[in-house]
Design a protein around this motif. Structure first.
Motif, PDB file in Angstrom:
ATOM      1  N   PRO B  55       0.832  -1.212   0.000  1.00  0.00           N
ATOM      2  CA  PRO B  55       0.000   0.000   0.000  1.00  0.00           C
ATOM      3  C   PRO B  55       0.863   1.258   0.000  1.00  0.00           C
ATOM      4  O   PRO B  55       1.849   1.328   0.728  1.00  0.00           O
ATOM      5  N   GLY B  56       0.490   2.208  -0.826  1.00  0.00           N
ATOM      6  CA  GLY B  56       1.193   3.480  -0.820  1.00  0.00           C
ATOM      7  C   GLY B  56       2.454   3.489  -1.651  1.00  0.00           C
ATOM      8  O   GLY B  56       3.114   4.518  -1.763  1.00  0.00           O
ATOM      9  N   ASP B  57       2.794   2.348  -2.244  1.00  0.00           N
ATOM     10  CA  ASP B  57       4.001   2.334  -3.060  1.00  0.00           C
ATOM     11  C   ASP B  57       3.777   3.127  -4.336  1.00  0.00           C
ATOM     12  O   ASP B  57       2.670   3.244  -4.831  1.00  0.00           O
ATOM     13  N   ARG B  58       4.881   3.679  -4.860  1.00  0.00           N
ATOM     14  CA  ARG B  58       4.756   4.432  -6.112  1.00  0.00           C
ATOM     15  C   ARG B  58       4.382   3.520  -7.274  1.00  0.00           C
ATOM     16  O   ARG B  58       3.791   3.973  -8.236  1.00  0.00           O
ATOM     17  N   ARG B  59       4.800   2.256  -7.199  1.00  0.00           N
ATOM     18  CA  ARG B  59       4.378   1.307  -8.235  1.00  0.00           C
ATOM     19  C   ARG B  59       2.999   0.767  -7.881  1.00  0.00           C
ATOM     20  O   ARG B  59       2.857  -0.024  -6.957  1.00  0.00           O
TER      21      ARG B  59
ATOM     22  N   ALA D  44     -10.427  19.692   2.704  1.00  0.00           N
ATOM     23  CA  ALA D  44     -10.041  18.512   1.919  1.00  0.00           C
ATOM     24  C   ALA D  44      -8.848  17.806   2.537  1.00  0.00           C
ATOM     25  O   ALA D  44      -7.966  18.437   3.123  1.00  0.00           O
ATOM     26  N   ILE D  45      -8.817  16.502   2.382  1.00  0.00           N
ATOM     27  CA  ILE D  45      -7.605  15.751   2.709  1.00  0.00           C
ATOM     28  C   ILE D  45      -6.659  15.822   1.515  1.00  0.00           C
ATOM     29  O   ILE D  45      -7.041  16.259   0.426  1.00  0.00           O
ATOM     30  N   ALA D  46      -5.437  15.379   1.713  1.00  0.00           N
ATOM     31  CA  ALA D  46      -4.491  15.311   0.598  1.00  0.00           C
ATOM     32  C   ALA D  46      -4.937  14.241  -0.389  1.00  0.00           C
ATOM     33  O   ALA D  46      -5.377  13.165   0.006  1.00  0.00           O
ATOM     34  N   PHE D  47      -4.818  14.550  -1.669  1.00  0.00           N
ATOM     35  CA  PHE D  47      -5.103  13.570  -2.715  1.00  0.00           C
ATOM     36  C   PHE D  47      -3.771  12.924  -3.106  1.00  0.00           C
ATOM     37  O   PHE D  47      -3.005  13.485  -3.886  1.00  0.00           O
ATOM     38  N   ASP D  48      -3.497  11.765  -2.559  1.00  0.00           N
ATOM     39  CA  ASP D  48      -2.249  11.090  -2.901  1.00  0.00           C
ATOM     40  C   ASP D  48      -2.332   9.594  -2.648  1.00  0.00           C
ATOM     41  O   ASP D  48      -3.365   9.079  -2.242  1.00  0.00           O
ATOM     42  N   ARG D  49      -1.234   8.927  -2.905  1.00  0.00           N
ATOM     43  CA  ARG D  49      -1.238   7.470  -2.839  1.00  0.00           C
ATOM     44  C   ARG D  49      -1.271   6.947  -1.405  1.00  0.00           C
ATOM     45  O   ARG D  49      -1.422   5.737  -1.191  1.00  0.00           O
ATOM     46  N   HIS D  50      -1.138   7.838  -0.440  1.00  0.00           N
ATOM     47  CA  HIS D  50      -1.221   7.430   0.963  1.00  0.00           C
ATOM     48  C   HIS D  50      -2.630   7.612   1.507  1.00  0.00           C
ATOM     49  O   HIS D  50      -2.834   7.615   2.719  1.00  0.00           O
ATOM     50  N   PRO D  55      -5.519  -1.389   0.801  1.00  0.00           N
ATOM     51  CA  PRO D  55      -4.839  -2.130  -0.262  1.00  0.00           C
ATOM     52  C   PRO D  55      -5.791  -3.079  -0.978  1.00  0.00           C
ATOM     53  O   PRO D  55      -6.596  -3.749  -0.336  1.00  0.00           O
ATOM     54  N   GLY D  56      -5.704  -3.112  -2.289  1.00  0.00           N
ATOM     55  CA  GLY D  56      -6.511  -4.055  -3.061  1.00  0.00           C
ATOM     56  C   GLY D  56      -7.921  -3.581  -3.316  1.00  0.00           C
ATOM     57  O   GLY D  56      -8.692  -4.260  -3.979  1.00  0.00           O
TER      58      GLY D  56
END
Lengths: 305, 305, 305, 305
Positions: B55-59, D44-50, D55-56
């Motif tokens: 989770p959260g990985d750039r890939r 707003a929260i941050a829009f990012d991969r975190h 996961p999934g």
């Protein structure tokens, strides 16, 4: 027609492979014996943003973006990089049917059914419950045969809207001295990609009329036990078809025969090779990425001669 | 070490293939002769959102979404659909290194260089100017050899952090009765995927210590003319390495040898097959999608026995 | 010129806001007082695959795909759906500069620097270390002023390549009876979108010559304390510029002034409204999505009158 | 219950706005009058991969990748770059419901209907034929009212599974000295985001039980003419609900009331501000990106006080 070519039930009620069942170990073993020179010929177009899909189409051409670059390394800002050590990394977004690909059996419906008499609602917003690309993705290693139809007819490419007849298929094979066999994958070259790309672009290739086979070729494919057919066109079959439905060959071939169809195969280099050595049969390896629940199979097919 | 194994200049200043040059037509012709039963074994994991990236990985793990569905057809709302005719369609977003893949020579830098003494700035935000996946994408049809190292050592899987020695590689090959040959692709099984996935997940697989070869194996690979090596691990090599840089085998193998490295190959089914028939060599076909300017090659490799 | 307009250091060495600093609470309070009717006018184009980016461009038009649909619910196949309860869901892929957007200060470099004398390597393959969209994303609530330049000149749209002079800006404001004030965001209408879209498409809009301001307007913007400027063009400034660098206004305005620039704003509805009521000032709210590390700010700006 | 709160037909058979109709020009004009200090607070929260998606999950957290970088400029390899002039550029992939967003009326179905008695098959694989985000995207400028429920109850956050009663809503408003009015958007703070994020992560936030209102609050919202309600939770409503369907508040509120629901709003900074100045009403601007045919509206909402 449908009754004549249907494979529903032929390999059991649970079958998700269709004619790929015809690619038996014995067929593969013989196909491997066709490798004489050890030459490999690519049958894929480039996967990139300059691909065939027209502007605004729902199928995007491949979008490639970077996650890590050499310029980051050079300027010393890549995390973990020391002594000029570093890496590059990337991401790609693809329409599964946007470049060279196999149509999966889950790709096509007719009379609300998909292959083997299943309900079309098995393919939904979360993908294909069955008959997706993973079903057959590791199977397509077999004999490939190129049918260079325009060459057999003395043309650079077939006229747009040309419907290839069974007689033309047979005449092409006769000139090429190949007999179709059960488990073969036929690569039918129409020259339509050659024509469309003669100026480098993809004009008049997608969503236009195109040459190809029609419904009447399906019994011939059925009788010869053909496992798959791929072309150098966008939609595989002759357009217009004259039928009441759009793409009737898809409907009968995929839904009823469970026939593996390939599209946007690049066949010109192969045609040149076959013309040069006079050999139109070869080992074909065409293994699509096993994307879970996908209905299209992006693939890098190769002929090995 | 680098001087000992370097292939810079060996195949000319413009070469972008590296050790893939060793896969000659003759090598392929012999490899085709290894197909005895016609069995195909997949070496890919599933490409989906449940994949190995944490989770959260750039890939990102593969993201699959739909453009057209059977439920649209069933409810009569798909454009052009009549008589229950219709189709399904989809899109996928992939990290090129996120599932089974080849590392391209443009993937790795050391001392600010990439393979064949090129500047790392050839790989930038618009992708790789050279040494990307298209350079070699149609070449990897050759002899594959499985080295089932844990089996040779009497283990289910190698301990995490186990560094495979040359002696272990040789002992494994000896037990398997295979001699390495120029142009081979070696598939080194560590069992690390077996271990990580024993409960179905991918815990302790990515960004963790792992078994693999170290720098000292590279001369051995070099001397035997190995064209490529793939593993069932995330990062190919033994971690920790003890070196001052992260992933030193990548640095020397990719940058200096131009060696083709593969990662996240699924080798368990192949191991079972080889163990059953006692044959550890086979025809390997591993043709990645030819994504323009990409530095990673998502691929569905297969072994044909 | 650069020395004359530079804001480097003006708000401290760590400043990431640039002229957005000029949008003070007092400015916003006054701007709120401009809301007389309570009418809202959208200043965004549609975010979709028919957008302005040309085919094959690295910036893709928005790609929208589905994760869950009503047709799945209707056919009873959506997981968790009972009694016709269900939901729809979707995903979008956007180029941050592909439709209506703000340029972030991290978007532009000149002499290898970005705003406030920072090194351009702060913006790398993993995004912007500073001066990205999150720095200012919640700040842009202020007075907006429409400068309908073609209207002031008695034209439907400015000629392509027209370079708007300071005299024209002043004449426009005079006709509109507005005085520029510190903290204002100016919306400069050129009519170029009106022209490009008069047949519904986006021909001759992107990567073409276009009307806009030139370098000589920057001191005027600087002296009036303008916080931001947006246009109905693709690249904001007059093209060709005659300068040795591509887009010199970007270089000086963004890098040295830290000026907030907006592009691809839809200003026709606003122009019609202002022409009808004779009021060219309003409350502007233009809050881009706070995408971490992004250099462009996709936004739905509105004028409230 | 449904009959009591239904707005079907209330604004005509073609209406796609639902309760957003209640945000009249007069309401906006009054709301603008609430701007006293000119302070803007992001919701707003941050829009990012975190982000919050686990996961999934089918909804990916935002994936941000680069098209152009400063490191390319620094190393002199960016096309068109001279004199250190250059730019950065990027792409983002978002689940529309993956971070701070509005639910569109096309997002929810009950008894196979969507808002205003439409068939759910209007939302298909090519998106929403109606009631998508573009219908209301420029409308949400109105009075916002924060209901800081845990504060009113003397808690840091509401217990998981706490179902907020009408009495609690009224008590909160009473303490805050605000009377609900037609056209208001209520921001109901539960503290659930505060709780989930107290260690920095998003554990126990998505797909878990959560505090919120239940069905019995809907008549109260209806009677007060509330135009929209947003929360700091993932799914808006109290879970578990005890109803036979999953998310019954969604079903009745969105489908029958046409009520605008917002989720994953960051309300802590606003709560601190309101607690400090004792003022719980403000101008709210919450304009989602106008993504054609989308069923979710990613948005950067702000409160202006």
């Amino acid at each position: 027609m449908i009754r004549r070519v249907s494979n529903w039930g032929r390999w059991g009620a649970d079958d998700e492979l269709g004619t790929v069942n015809l690619i038996t170990p014995a067929v593969r073993r013989e196909a491997a014996g066709l490798v004489r020179r050890g030459e490999v010929i690519s049958l894929a177009i480039a996967f990139d943003r300059h691909g065939p899909q027209p502007p605004g189409d729902r199928r995007p051409n491949a979008l490639h973006t970077m996650l890590a670059t050499g310029t980051d390394v050079k300027t010393g800002v890549q995390p973990l990089s020391v002594e000029g050590w570093g890496y590059a990394d990337d991401v790609v977004t693809l329409a599964t049917h946007g470049a060279t690909h196999w149509d999966c059996l889950a790709h096509q419906f007719y009379d609300f059914r998909l292959y083997n008499n299943r309900d079309c609602t098995l393919v939904r917003a979360d993908g294909a419950e069955c008959c997706g690309v993973t079903a057959f993705a590791s199977r397509v290693v077999t004999r490939g045969v190129l049918l260079d139809v325009p060459r057999a007819l003395g043309l650079d490419w077939l006229p747009i809207e040309h419907r290839i007849t069974v007689a033309e298929l047979e005449r092409t094979l006769e000139l090429e001295r190949v007999e179709p066999r059960s488990g073969d994958v036929l690569l039918i070259r129409t020259g339509n990609m050659t024509r469309a790309r003669r100026d480098g672009g993809w004009d008049d290739y997608v969503y236009t009329n195109e040459p190809g086979i029609g419904l009447e070729a399906l019994p011939w494919l059925h009788e010869h036990g053909i496992a798959g057919v791929a072309t150098d066109t966008w939609a595989f079959e002759a357009i217009p078809s004259g039928a009441s439905i759009w793409l009737p060959v898809h409907a009968v071939a995929i839904v009823h025969m469970g026939l593996l169809l390939g599209e946007i195969f690049e066949l010109d280099a192969l045609a040149a090779s076959c013309s040069a050595d006079g050999v139109y049969e070869f080992l074909l390896a065409a293994l699509p990425l096993p994307i879970s629940r996908a209905v299209g199979g992006p693939v890098h097919p190769v002929a090995v001669k």
